[in-house]
Design a protein around this motif. Structure first.
Motif, PDB file in Angstrom:
ATOM      1  N   ARG A   1       8.898  -1.563 -15.360  1.00  0.00           N
ATOM      2  CA  ARG A   1       8.074  -2.405 -16.238  1.00  0.00           C
ATOM      3  C   ARG A   1       8.424  -3.868 -15.982  1.00  0.00           C
ATOM      4  NH1 ARG A   1       6.175   1.795 -16.583  1.00  0.00           N
ATOM      5  NH2 ARG A   1       5.642   3.097 -18.399  1.00  0.00           N
ATOM      6  N   ALA A   2       7.416  -4.741 -16.140  1.00  0.00           N
ATOM      7  CA  ALA A   2       7.652  -6.169 -15.907  1.00  0.00           C
ATOM      8  C   ALA A   2       6.889  -6.999 -16.919  1.00  0.00           C
ATOM      9  CB  ALA A   2       7.232  -6.566 -14.499  1.00  0.00           C
ATOM     10  N   ASN A   3       7.498  -8.098 -17.317  1.00  0.00           N
ATOM     11  CA  ASN A   3       6.813  -9.147 -18.081  1.00  0.00           C
ATOM     12  C   ASN A   3       6.653 -10.319 -17.116  1.00  0.00           C
ATOM     13  OD1 ASN A   3       6.014 -11.262 -19.694  1.00  0.00           O
ATOM     14  ND2 ASN A   3       7.553 -10.940 -21.278  1.00  0.00           N
ATOM     15  N   PRO A   4       5.414 -10.617 -16.687  1.00  0.00           N
ATOM     16  CA  PRO A   4       5.237 -11.648 -15.663  1.00  0.00           C
ATOM     17  C   PRO A   4       5.229 -13.076 -16.191  1.00  0.00           C
ATOM     18  CG  PRO A   4       3.122 -10.688 -16.207  1.00  0.00           C
ATOM     19  CD  PRO A   4       4.146  -9.954 -17.030  1.00  0.00           C
TER      20      PRO A   4
ATOM     21  N   ALA B   1       0.824  -1.204   0.000  1.00  0.00           N
ATOM     22  CA  ALA B   1       0.000   0.000   0.000  1.00  0.00           C
ATOM     23  C   ALA B   1       0.862   1.259   0.000  1.00  0.00           C
ATOM     24  CB  ALA B   1      -0.926  -0.010   1.215  1.00  0.00           C
ATOM     25  N   ARG B   2       2.039   1.192   0.614  1.00  0.00           N
ATOM     26  CA  ARG B   2       2.941   2.353   0.662  1.00  0.00           C
ATOM     27  C   ARG B   2       3.762   2.510  -0.602  1.00  0.00           C
ATOM     28  NH1 ARG B   2       4.118   0.162   5.861  1.00  0.00           N
ATOM     29  NH2 ARG B   2       6.085  -0.666   5.022  1.00  0.00           N
ATOM     30  N   ALA B   3       3.864   1.448  -1.399  1.00  0.00           N
ATOM     31  CA  ALA B   3       4.814   1.454  -2.520  1.00  0.00           C
ATOM     32  C   ALA B   3       4.498   2.531  -3.542  1.00  0.00           C
ATOM     33  CB  ALA B   3       4.828   0.078  -3.180  1.00  0.00           C
ATOM     34  N   GLY B   4       3.231   2.695  -3.893  1.00  0.00           N
ATOM     35  CA  GLY B   4       2.887   3.707  -4.881  1.00  0.00           C
ATOM     36  C   GLY B   4       3.317   3.301  -6.276  1.00  0.00           C
ATOM     37  N   ALA B   5       3.081   4.189  -7.245  1.00  0.00           N
ATOM     38  CA  ALA B   5       3.390   3.900  -8.660  1.00  0.00           C
ATOM     39  C   ALA B   5       4.840   4.266  -8.964  1.00  0.00           C
ATOM     40  CB  ALA B   5       2.454   4.683  -9.565  1.00  0.00           C
TER      41      ALA B   5
END
Length: 467
Positions: A331-334, A322-326
């Motif tokens: 970028r990630a490829n999951p 919740a604290r991390a923010g945008a």
């Protein structure tokens, strides 16, 4: 009357007892973890005899607890796409290839479908490493022992336990060899797989019921007179258990893997609805089909990140997310496990980009999880285009139950659709029981569906559906 519901998953085997309304009996749950062996070569296999032993231990535990006394019906949810080579007497000649195994490939000189689009419409599948069309020739080539026949994991297990264990149309549809309208083995698909229809398992007729073999009825006498229903593919069962049984409601299920699906009533012999080229379609039973997309990453992505990035757990992790923010540059490829069909990206294709010295382990987890949300949002739009209407979404599965933050991320990614959460953690078993009872339509009113911001512990006893 009670119902014994079995859930034959990738990471665990579970057995639970439900009442006549498919509501779980408190405390009547047995679970055994199973070991999925994966490798850098794309392997993803299970040990068949070891898996069967876990299932039998679950039955022993339920019997010892007195939970099987009133069981009259046994329902099963089982993983689609699995296959193992068998000898003439049904003994495994190798491990079980699961949906996660990306090694099978077309043999040199192998022919492809003559008309790929028509093949896809008939079977709901593609000529792809996930299906028996490509898996059976590859297994013959790599088995090292002549193969008498093939079966899925659930057919192997029930073949040991029951007098007779034909393949359900739901499980058959996951092989990629079934004509979904005629409910017969497709001749072209069989030719691609190098088998004759008569060499494949017999298909269970509608309302088929099986019984325990005598030696197993002696081990579990409470089940001696119980009738066993034809197994249901895990994705189909999860849709029903989530209350998503018509095109107005889509199920997004995140367990070990993830999927988005819509269910429609399409009786055997009826014309099938148009199928977008990017989506698969399988059978729930003789009266319903399920259409959707699936992904090799899901809860396993969460588990990998928690383990390798040494993340905190529980409420501490939720607060950190919740604290991390945008992070606009991250970028990630999951796709750590590669693509499910129709994609052909191999295992080991996950990526992280835009890392900085300020990037934290929690940031990495967050971008992987939101990446999964984006993949599912894209494919949900394709599903909605196929039925011509937007859908309400119900989130379900163990990973959704575990993370309120991930549920909220899905709400953002799927906006403006209404998004709700099915708190019942046993949606596969519950759905399989409702299919066995012939009460799919009633599942639209199944209990346990709540707001996505509900932070209570997942319930194990949902409200009773109406009769």
């Amino acid at each position: 009357m009670d119902i014994l519901a079995l859930d034959l998953g990738t990471s665990s085997v579970r057995g639970l007892v439900l009442d006549a309304d498919a509501v779980p009996r408190p405390g009547a749950l047995a679970r055994r973890k199973v070991h999925l062996v994966t490798g850098d070569d794309g392997s993803g296999v299970l040990d068949g005899p070891g898996y069967l032993a876990c299932l039998m231990e679950c039955l022993d535990e339920l019997a010892a607890g007195g939970h099987l006394r009133d069981v009259e019906l046994v329902a099963t949810s089982a993983q689609w796409h699995s296959v193992l080579p068998l000898s003439a007497d049904g003994a495994p000649l190798g491990p079980v290839l699961t949906w996660m195994d990306t090694r099978p490939e077309a043999l040199p000189g192998a022919a492809a479908p003559v008309d790929p689009d028509a093949f896809h419409e008939r079977t709901g599948a593609w000529w792809h490493r996930c299906y028996w069309t490509m898996r059976l020739p590859w297994l013959r080539e790599h088995c090292g022992t002549p193969v008498a026949r093939f079966g899925g994991l659930v057919e192997y297990a029930l073949g040991v336990l029951l007098d007779d264990a034909p393949m359900s149309v739901s499980m058959a549809s996951g092989t990629g060899l079934l004509d979904l309208r005629l409910l017969e083995w497709d001749p072209e698909a069989c030719e691609l797989a190098g088998v004759r229809p008569e060499d494949l398992p017999a298909l269970a007729p509608q309302r088929w019921r099986g019984r325990l073999r005598v030696e197993h009825a002696q081990r579990w006498p409470q089940l001696a007179d119980a009738r066993w229903a034809a197994p249901v593919g895990d994705g189909a069962a999860s849709n029903v258990g989530s209350g998503c049984v018509d095109p107005s409601r889509a199920a997004v299920t995140v367990g070990t893997s993830a999927a988005v699906r819509l269910l429609q009533a399409v009786p055997a012999g009826a014309e099938l609805p148009p199928l977008p080229e990017e989506l698969w379609r399988y059978r729930v039973d003789h009266e319903h089909v399920v259409t959707g997309a699936a992904y090799s990453s899901g809860g396993n992505l969460f588990a990998w990140a928690a383990r390798e990035l040494r993340l905190p757990s529980g409420a501490e992790l939720e607060a950190a997310l919740a604290r991390a923010g945008a992070h606009p540059t991250l970028r990630a490829n999951p796709r750590l496990g590669g693509d499910r069909p129709p994609g052909v990206t191999p295992a080991g294709s996950g990526e992280l980009r835009g890392l900085s010295f300020g990037t934290t382990a929690v940031d990495i987890l967050a971008v992987l999880m939101t990446g999964m949300c984006g993949l599912i949002a894209r494919d949900l739009a394709l599903l909605e285009a196929g039925v011509g209407r937007p859908a309400e979404v119900v989130l379900g599965g163990g990973a959704m139950a575990a993370s309120a933050w991930w549920r909220a991320a899905f709400v953002d990614a799927l906006a403006p659709r209404p998004v709700r959460h099915q708190r019942n953690p046993e949606i596969g078993a519950t759905g399989a029981a409702l299919v066995a009872l012939g009460r799919i339509a009633e599942a639209a009113h199944v209990g346990g569906i709540v707001r996505t911001d509900d932070r209570d512990e997942p319930n194990t006893v949902a409200a009773r559906p109406p009769r």
